[in-house]
Design an enzyme around this catalytic site. Structure first.
Site, PDB file in Angstrom:
ATOM      1  N   CYS A 100     -14.950 -18.955  61.626  1.00  0.00           N
ATOM      2  CA  CYS A 100     -14.321 -18.281  62.692  1.00  0.00           C
ATOM      3  C   CYS A 100     -13.892 -19.369  63.805  1.00  0.00           C
ATOM      4  O   CYS A 100     -14.770 -19.749  64.507  1.00  0.00           O
ATOM      5  CB  CYS A 100     -14.706 -17.142  63.138  1.00  0.00           C
ATOM      6  SG  CYS A 100     -14.117 -16.507  64.638  1.00  0.00           S
ATOM      7  N   CYS A 103     -14.200 -17.926  67.367  1.00  0.00           N
ATOM      8  CA  CYS A 103     -15.646 -17.644  67.995  1.00  0.00           C
ATOM      9  C   CYS A 103     -16.337 -17.716  66.913  1.00  0.00           C
ATOM     10  O   CYS A 103     -16.979 -18.595  66.372  1.00  0.00           O
ATOM     11  CB  CYS A 103     -15.377 -16.429  68.797  1.00  0.00           C
ATOM     12  SG  CYS A 103     -14.574 -14.953  68.053  1.00  0.00           S
ATOM     13  N   SER A 104     -17.126 -16.297  66.781  1.00  0.00           N
ATOM     14  CA  SER A 104     -18.122 -16.340  65.434  1.00  0.00           C
ATOM     15  C   SER A 104     -17.828 -14.932  64.710  1.00  0.00           C
ATOM     16  O   SER A 104     -19.091 -14.689  64.264  1.00  0.00           O
ATOM     17  CB  SER A 104     -19.404 -16.364  66.088  1.00  0.00           C
ATOM     18  OG  SER A 104     -19.389 -15.451  67.218  1.00  0.00           O
TER      19      SER A 104
END
Ligand code: FE
Length: 198
Positions: A100, A103-104
Site C-alpha cells: 500500500c 499508507c498501510s
C-alpha cells in the site's frame, strides 16, 4: 525484515498507548477491550483464512478459479464474509507483490495483522521503484525473465497472492499444505516453505 522499522513506529506506538490510557481512565473503553481485539486478530484470524484459501486452491481447481475470479464467493465457502479482496496468481511468467503505497491498507480478515515492515516508508516506496532489488534483499530472487507485478492496495480494494505450489506436494491434503503457506508468501515477499522443511 529487520531493516524496515522506521522511526515513526516509536511515535505511533506512544501515541496509541497515550490514547488507550485516556480512554481507559475515563471508562470509555472496557479494560480488556484492546486485548480482546488483539487476541481475536492474532488467534482467530491471522493468516489462517488466506492460507486455507490457498491450500484449497492448490488441491481443487474449481475452487481456485472461484478464488481468482470471485473471491467473495470463495471466501464465504470458508466461512468468511469479505468483499474487498482480489487474489492474484503467481506463475512461471509473473510474480505478484502487494503493497500500500499511500499508507498501510491490508486484508486483515484474511491475513491478520500486517507486519511492521509493510507500513514502512522504505517498503512502500521500493516495492514500486525497485521491486526486484527489494525482493532480493528480503531473500527472494525472482528470475530475471519473470515479470514482477506490483498491486497497490487501497481502502476499497486489498490484494492477496496465490503463490505457486511447492515441488513435491502432489497428493498432500489441505491440512498438510497449510503449514507451508506463510503470511509472507501471501504478500509476495517470499515463496511458500519447501515440502520437506515444515
Ligand atoms: Fe493504505
Amino acid at each position: 525484515m529487520g531493516k524496515f522499522h522506521p522511526n515513526v513506529d516509536k511515535y505511533v506506538v506512544s501515541r496509541v498507548r497515550a490514547l488507550e490510557s485516556i480512554l481507559l481512565d475515563r471508562g470509555i473503553l472496557p479494560a480488556d477491550a484492546v486485548d480482546r481485539i488483539v487476541q481475536m486478530y492474532e488467534s482467530d484470524t491471522g493468516p489462517q483464512y488466506g492460507a486455507r484459501a490457498v491450500a484449497k486452491a492448490w488441491t481443487n481447481p474449481t475452487f481456485k478459479r472461484r478464488l481468482l475470479t470471485n473471491s467473495t464467493a470463495a471466501l464465504s465457502e470458508l466461512g468468511l464474509e469479505y468483499d474487498q479482496l482480489i487474489v492474484v496468481e503467481n506463475t512461471d511468467a509473473v510474480h505478484n507483490l502487494v503493497v500500500c503505497t499511500l499508507c498501510s491498507c491490508y486484508p486483515w480478515p484474511v491475513l491478520g495483522f500486517p507486519p511492521n515492515w509493510y507500513k514502512s516508508p522504505a517498503y512502500r516506496a521500493r516495492a514500486v521503484s525497485e521491486p526486484r532489488a527489494l525482493l532480493k534483499e528480503l531473500g527472494l530472487e525472482v528470475p530475471s525473465e519473470r515479470e514482477i507485478r506490483v498491486w497497490d492496495s487501497s481502502s476499497e480494494m486489498r490484494y492477496m497472492v496465490l503463490p505457486q505450489k511447492p515441488d513435491g506436494v502432489d497428493g498432500f491434503t489441505e491440512e498438510r499444505l497449510l503449514p507451508l503457506i506463510t503470511r509472507d508468501s501471501l504478500i509476495g515477499v517470499a515463496t511458500p516453505l519447501p515440502a520437506g522443511g515444515a
